[in-house]
Design a protein around this motif. Structure first.
Motif, PDB file in Angstrom:
ATOM      1  N   GLY A   5      30.531   2.633  14.441  1.00 50.78           N
ATOM      2  CA  GLY A   5      31.499   2.304  13.422  1.00 50.78           C
ATOM      3  C   GLY A   5      31.239   1.056  12.618  1.00 50.78           C
ATOM      4  N   ASP A   6      30.182   0.266  12.900  1.00 51.92           N
ATOM      5  CA  ASP A   6      30.027  -0.952  12.129  1.00 51.92           C
ATOM      6  C   ASP A   6      29.370  -0.785  10.779  1.00 51.92           C
ATOM      7  N   GLN A   7      28.431   0.100  10.621  1.00 49.56           N
ATOM      8  CA  GLN A   7      27.732   0.227   9.350  1.00 49.56           C
ATOM      9  C   GLN A   7      27.478   1.688   9.032  1.00 49.56           C
ATOM     10  N   PRO A   8      27.487   2.020   7.737  1.00 49.53           N
ATOM     11  CA  PRO A   8      27.101   3.384   7.399  1.00 49.53           C
ATOM     12  C   PRO A   8      25.611   3.573   7.656  1.00 49.53           C
ATOM     13  N   LEU A   9      25.221   4.803   7.973  1.00 49.61           N
ATOM     14  CA  LEU A   9      23.801   5.098   8.145  1.00 49.61           C
ATOM     15  C   LEU A   9      23.116   5.045   6.792  1.00 49.61           C
ATOM     16  N   PRO A  10      21.850   4.637   6.748  1.00 50.93           N
ATOM     17  CA  PRO A  10      21.152   4.613   5.469  1.00 50.93           C
ATOM     18  C   PRO A  10      20.946   6.027   4.941  1.00 50.93           C
ATOM     19  N   SER A  11      20.714   6.115   3.655  1.00 46.66           N
ATOM     20  CA  SER A  11      20.474   7.410   3.045  1.00 46.66           C
ATOM     21  C   SER A  11      18.985   7.564   2.764  1.00 46.66           C
ATOM     22  N   PHE A  12      18.474   8.715   3.060  1.00 44.80           N
ATOM     23  CA  PHE A  12      17.069   9.012   2.806  1.00 44.80           C
ATOM     24  C   PHE A  12      16.972  10.206   1.855  1.00 44.80           C
ATOM     25  N   ASP A  13      17.813  10.158   0.803  1.00 44.53           N
ATOM     26  CA  ASP A  13      17.852  11.252  -0.175  1.00 44.53           C
ATOM     27  C   ASP A  13      16.460  11.598  -0.667  1.00 44.53           C
ATOM     28  N   ARG A  14      16.244  12.889  -0.847  1.00 46.19           N
ATOM     29  CA  ARG A  14      15.039  13.457  -1.441  1.00 46.19           C
ATOM     30  C   ARG A  14      13.808  13.386  -0.538  1.00 46.19           C
ATOM     31  N   LEU A  15      13.933  12.909   0.676  1.00 47.45           N
ATOM     32  CA  LEU A  15      12.774  12.845   1.561  1.00 47.45           C
ATOM     33  C   LEU A  15      12.554  14.175   2.271  1.00 47.45           C
ATOM     34  N   ASN A  16      11.294  14.553   2.387  1.00 44.08           N
ATOM     35  CA  ASN A  16      10.898  15.696   3.203  1.00 44.08           C
ATOM     36  C   ASN A  16      10.264  15.151   4.476  1.00 44.08           C
ATOM     37  N   VAL A  62       7.557  11.454   5.297  1.00 37.06           N
ATOM     38  CA  VAL A  62       7.604  10.677   6.530  1.00 37.06           C
ATOM     39  C   VAL A  62       7.617  11.681   7.683  1.00 37.06           C
ATOM     40  N   ALA A  63       7.226  11.225   8.878  1.00 36.22           N
ATOM     41  CA  ALA A  63       7.190  12.130  10.033  1.00 36.22           C
ATOM     42  C   ALA A  63       7.737  11.449  11.282  1.00 36.22           C
ATOM     43  N   VAL A  64       8.260  12.286  12.176  1.00 35.32           N
ATOM     44  CA  VAL A  64       8.747  11.860  13.492  1.00 35.32           C
ATOM     45  C   VAL A  64       7.907  12.630  14.505  1.00 35.32           C
ATOM     46  N   LEU A  65       7.145  11.909  15.334  1.00 37.78           N
ATOM     47  CA  LEU A  65       6.174  12.524  16.234  1.00 37.78           C
ATOM     48  C   LEU A  65       6.491  12.264  17.705  1.00 37.78           C
ATOM     49  N   GLU A  84      -3.703  10.110   5.274  1.00 40.83           N
ATOM     50  CA  GLU A  84      -3.056  10.527   4.029  1.00 40.83           C
ATOM     51  C   GLU A  84      -1.997   9.538   3.556  1.00 40.83           C
ATOM     52  N   GLY A  85      -1.830   8.437   4.280  1.00 45.35           N
ATOM     53  CA  GLY A  85      -0.866   7.424   3.874  1.00 45.35           C
ATOM     54  C   GLY A  85       0.590   7.811   4.073  1.00 45.35           C
ATOM     55  N   VAL A  86       0.841   8.708   5.034  1.00 41.12           N
ATOM     56  CA  VAL A  86       2.209   9.139   5.320  1.00 41.12           C
ATOM     57  C   VAL A  86       2.764   8.278   6.465  1.00 41.12           C
ATOM     58  N   PRO A  87       3.886   7.588   6.242  1.00 41.74           N
ATOM     59  CA  PRO A  87       4.465   6.789   7.328  1.00 41.74           C
ATOM     60  C   PRO A  87       5.043   7.689   8.417  1.00 41.74           C
ATOM     61  N   PHE A  88       5.051   7.190   9.643  1.00 39.14           N
ATOM     62  CA  PHE A  88       5.580   7.971  10.762  1.00 39.14           C
ATOM     63  C   PHE A  88       6.050   7.062  11.872  1.00 39.14           C
ATOM     64  N   VAL A 125       9.400   1.874   8.580  1.00 45.48           N
ATOM     65  CA  VAL A 125       8.102   2.425   8.168  1.00 45.48           C
ATOM     66  C   VAL A 125       8.088   2.776   6.688  1.00 45.48           C
ATOM     67  N   LEU A 126       9.217   3.201   6.153  1.00 44.86           N
ATOM     68  CA  LEU A 126       9.277   3.526   4.733  1.00 44.86           C
ATOM     69  C   LEU A 126       9.180   2.273   3.862  1.00 44.86           C
TER      70      LEU A 126
END
Length: 129
Positions: A5-16, A62-65, A84-88, A125-126
């Motif tokens: 309840g302390d902060q809203p989650l960040p938005s990652f609009d348009r990310l695949n 971005v990726a979650v591994l 390929e320069g993709v953060p993960f 990472v972003l």
């Protein structure tokens, strides 16, 4: 709002996002978190070969591994993403100790984790790209 309840989650609009996770329940949980963050697309795969094919088909933002995919290590996927320069971020039940030494400097989210922990790691990472 975040779970506490302390902060809203960040938005990652348009990310695949590419999620590489062999446990279906965890994969869907991560997908739900990413959708809550506003991600445009989530691709779930369970193994290294599938992940490499998914990257070749559509480069993720971005990726979650998951480190251990039913006994197979995810590092070939990490190598491809790095090239390929993709953060993960890595996920593992063992935290940083669960990473091979060559990858110990990379962000890791220890399982089990809450949405805000994943959001912080992705934001970090972003911010480096």
């Amino acid at each position: 709002m975040s779970e506490n309840g302390d902060q809203p989650l960040p938005s990652f609009d348009r990310l695949n996002v590419l999620v590489v996770e062999d446990e279906a329940i965890i994969s869907f949980l991560i997908e739900d978190m990413l959708r809550e963050f506003g991600c445009a697309g989530v691709t779930n795969v369970a193994g290294v070969a599938e992940a490499l094919a998914a990257i070749a088909e559509q480069r993720p933002d971005v990726a979650v591994l998951d480190v251990n995919l039913d006994g197979e290590e995810v590092y070939p996927v990490a190598e491809r993403l790095k090239a390929e320069g993709v953060p993960f971020v890595f996920t593992t039940g063992y935290g940083v100790d669960g990473l091979a030494p060559a990858w110990a400097h990379r962000p890791v989210v220890q399982k089990p984790f809450r949405a805000e922990m994943l959001a912080r790691a992705l934001s970090a990472v972003l911010a480096t790209v």
